[in-house]
Design a protein around this motif. Structure first.
Motif, PDB file in Angstrom:
ATOM      1  N   ASN A  58      74.778  74.248  76.712  1.00 31.33           N
ATOM      2  CA  ASN A  58      74.777  74.714  75.321  1.00 31.33           C
ATOM      3  C   ASN A  58      73.370  74.943  74.782  1.00 31.33           C
ATOM      4  OD1 ASN A  58      77.569  74.790  75.040  1.00 31.33           O
ATOM      5  ND2 ASN A  58      77.687  72.683  74.312  1.00 31.33           N
ATOM      6  N   THR A  59      72.410  74.206  75.284  1.00 29.44           N
ATOM      7  CA  THR A  59      71.024  74.342  74.807  1.00 29.44           C
ATOM      8  C   THR A  59      70.151  75.154  75.765  1.00 29.44           C
ATOM      9  OG1 THR A  59      70.400  72.224  75.807  1.00 29.44           O
ATOM     10  CG2 THR A  59      71.129  72.187  73.497  1.00 29.44           C
ATOM     11  N   CYS A  60      70.760  75.734  76.783  1.00 30.96           N
ATOM     12  CA  CYS A  60      70.020  76.543  77.750  1.00 30.96           C
ATOM     13  C   CYS A  60      69.375  77.727  77.016  1.00 30.96           C
ATOM     14  CB  CYS A  60      70.957  77.041  78.845  1.00 30.96           C
ATOM     15  SG  CYS A  60      70.132  78.030  80.114  1.00 30.96           S
ATOM     16  N   PRO A  61      68.066  77.902  77.131  1.00 31.36           N
ATOM     17  CA  PRO A  61      67.394  78.987  76.417  1.00 31.36           C
ATOM     18  C   PRO A  61      67.586  80.364  77.062  1.00 31.36           C
ATOM     19  CG  PRO A  61      65.807  77.759  77.716  1.00 31.36           C
ATOM     20  CD  PRO A  61      67.126  77.041  77.850  1.00 31.36           C
ATOM     21  N   ILE A  62      68.206  80.390  78.233  1.00 33.46           N
ATOM     22  CA  ILE A  62      68.431  81.636  78.963  1.00 33.46           C
ATOM     23  C   ILE A  62      69.892  82.038  78.780  1.00 33.46           C
ATOM     24  CG2 ILE A  62      68.456  82.677  81.277  1.00 33.46           C
ATOM     25  CD1 ILE A  62      66.173  80.635  81.945  1.00 33.46           C
ATOM     26  N   PRO A  63      70.168  83.313  78.498  1.00 29.76           N
ATOM     27  CA  PRO A  63      71.566  83.735  78.369  1.00 29.76           C
ATOM     28  C   PRO A  63      72.367  83.365  79.619  1.00 29.76           C
ATOM     29  CG  PRO A  63      70.097  85.502  77.716  1.00 29.76           C
ATOM     30  CD  PRO A  63      69.239  84.426  78.315  1.00 29.76           C
ATOM     31  N   LEU A  64      73.545  82.806  79.387  1.00 30.64           N
ATOM     32  CA  LEU A  64      74.404  82.316  80.457  1.00 30.64           C
ATOM     33  C   LEU A  64      75.751  83.017  80.332  1.00 30.64           C
ATOM     34  CD1 LEU A  64      74.594  80.078  82.681  1.00 30.64           C
ATOM     35  CD2 LEU A  64      75.276  78.518  80.878  1.00 30.64           C
ATOM     36  N   LEU A  65      76.177  83.703  81.399  1.00 27.05           N
ATOM     37  CA  LEU A  65      77.464  84.385  81.425  1.00 27.05           C
ATOM     38  C   LEU A  65      78.342  83.677  82.453  1.00 27.05           C
ATOM     39  CD1 LEU A  65      76.224  88.083  81.342  1.00 27.05           C
ATOM     40  CD2 LEU A  65      77.130  86.743  79.447  1.00 27.05           C
ATOM     41  N   ILE A  66      79.523  83.230  82.022  1.00 28.08           N
ATOM     42  CA  ILE A  66      80.380  82.391  82.859  1.00 28.08           C
ATOM     43  C   ILE A  66      81.726  83.058  83.083  1.00 28.08           C
ATOM     44  CG2 ILE A  66      81.483  80.135  83.088  1.00 28.08           C
ATOM     45  CD1 ILE A  66      79.425  79.056  81.042  1.00 28.08           C
ATOM     46  N   ALA A  67      82.151  83.133  84.349  1.00 28.72           N
ATOM     47  CA  ALA A  67      83.504  83.567  84.700  1.00 28.72           C
ATOM     48  C   ALA A  67      84.357  82.313  84.901  1.00 28.72           C
ATOM     49  CB  ALA A  67      83.488  84.399  85.980  1.00 28.72           C
ATOM     50  N   GLN A  68      85.609  82.381  84.490  1.00 31.42           N
ATOM     51  CA  GLN A  68      86.487  81.216  84.599  1.00 31.42           C
ATOM     52  C   GLN A  68      86.864  80.939  86.050  1.00 31.42           C
ATOM     53  OE1 GLN A  68      90.441  81.534  82.897  1.00 31.42           O
ATOM     54  NE2 GLN A  68      90.369  79.392  82.301  1.00 31.42           N
ATOM     55  N   GLY A  69      86.711  79.676  86.446  1.00 35.33           N
ATOM     56  CA  GLY A  69      87.137  79.236  87.768  1.00 35.33           C
ATOM     57  C   GLY A  69      88.492  78.560  87.702  1.00 35.33           C
ATOM     58  N   ASN A  70      89.039  78.222  88.847  1.00 35.71           N
ATOM     59  CA  ASN A  70      90.359  77.598  88.888  1.00 35.71           C
ATOM     60  C   ASN A  70      90.358  76.168  88.334  1.00 35.71           C
ATOM     61  OD1 ASN A  70      88.897  77.221  91.460  1.00 35.71           O
ATOM     62  ND2 ASN A  70      90.642  75.958  92.017  1.00 35.71           N
ATOM     63  N   CYS A  71      89.209  75.538  88.201  1.00 30.74           N
ATOM     64  CA  CYS A  71      89.127  74.194  87.614  1.00 30.74           C
ATOM     65  C   CYS A  71      88.718  74.217  86.143  1.00 30.74           C
ATOM     66  CB  CYS A  71      88.145  73.322  88.400  1.00 30.74           C
ATOM     67  SG  CYS A  71      88.697  72.915  90.064  1.00 30.74           S
ATOM     68  N   ASP A  72      88.498  75.393  85.577  1.00 30.62           N
ATOM     69  CA  ASP A  72      88.110  75.501  84.171  1.00 30.62           C
ATOM     70  C   ASP A  72      89.363  75.624  83.304  1.00 30.62           C
ATOM     71  OD1 ASP A  72      85.324  75.506  84.726  1.00 30.62           O
ATOM     72  OD2 ASP A  72      85.435  77.630  85.246  1.00 30.62           O
ATOM     73  N   ALA A  73      89.396  74.842  82.227  1.00 30.43           N
ATOM     74  CA  ALA A  73      90.570  74.810  81.351  1.00 30.43           C
ATOM     75  C   ALA A  73      90.132  74.944  79.898  1.00 30.43           C
ATOM     76  CB  ALA A  73      91.321  73.497  81.557  1.00 30.43           C
ATOM     77  N   PHE A  74      91.111  75.039  79.020  1.00 34.56           N
ATOM     78  CA  PHE A  74      90.842  75.186  77.590  1.00 34.56           C
ATOM     79  C   PHE A  74      89.948  74.058  77.077  1.00 34.56           C
ATOM     80  CE2 PHE A  74      91.918  74.425  73.112  1.00 34.56           C
ATOM     81  CZ  PHE A  74      91.547  75.660  72.593  1.00 34.56           C
TER      82      PHE A  74
END
Length: 183
Positions: A58-74
């Protein structure tokens, strides 16, 4: 152009700290999914601390783009200020076309079709925890491996870097290239 590629952090804050040493001067970081949860089939990583990892992301100063993995949930999205995009991330950076997809529910044929349809320069996956660099026509297929739960025989955890005309997969402990490709 300097782009960081990461996948399968699985809530391991200590491995993020190691990865950050290689990612902290990039323009953007692509994360191919499985961000916070270790998953029911995986052992708990030594540095497992999803709350601390979510704070770091959340505090990463670099833009972060994340694709959802099979272990990622709401519930993971509730911890992150950064959207977990599903099932694909598409981006154009410096005129290069990128697509990121975790890799757990896509066939090789689907990947080839997406590369052609979107005229991709890079296709990034994760999921297997095994690094891969391969050319498909004029596209580079990249799997950076896992930062925390390597499935390699030597158990090397890794990240990827794209710079100018090269792609590297780097051992987090030694900083040495595991795989290297010029494009």
């Amino acid at each position: 152009m300097k782009i960081g590629i990461i996948s399968d952090t699985h809530g391991d804050y200590k491995s993020w700290e190691k990865a950050w040493n290689f990612l902290n001067k990039t323009e953007v970081i692509f994360h191919a999914g499985d961000v916070l949860y270790h998953g029911p089939r995986n052992s708990i990583p030594e540095g497992y601390n999803p709350q601390k990892l979510s704070n770091a992301l959340n505090t990463c100063p670099i833009p972060l783009l994340i694709a959802q993995g099979n272990c990622d949930a709401f519930v993971d999205q509730m911890m992150l200020d950064i959207p977990i995009q599903t099932p694909y991330v598409f981006s154009i950076i410096h005129g290069k076309r990128f697509m990121i997809q975790h890799g757990h529910n896509i066939s090789d044929e689907d990947i080839h079709n997406l590369i052609r349809k979107y005229k991709l320069d890079f296709f990034v996956t994760g999921h297997t925890h095994i690094p891969l660099l391969k050319k498909i026509d004029s596209c580079v297929l990249i799997n950076p491996g896992s930062t925390s739960l390597s499935k390699r025989e030597d158990e090397i955890n890794s990240v990827g870097l794209i710079e100018e005309r090269t792609v590297q997969i780097i051992d987090l402990e030694t900083g040495k290239d595991i795989l290297f490709l010029e494009f």
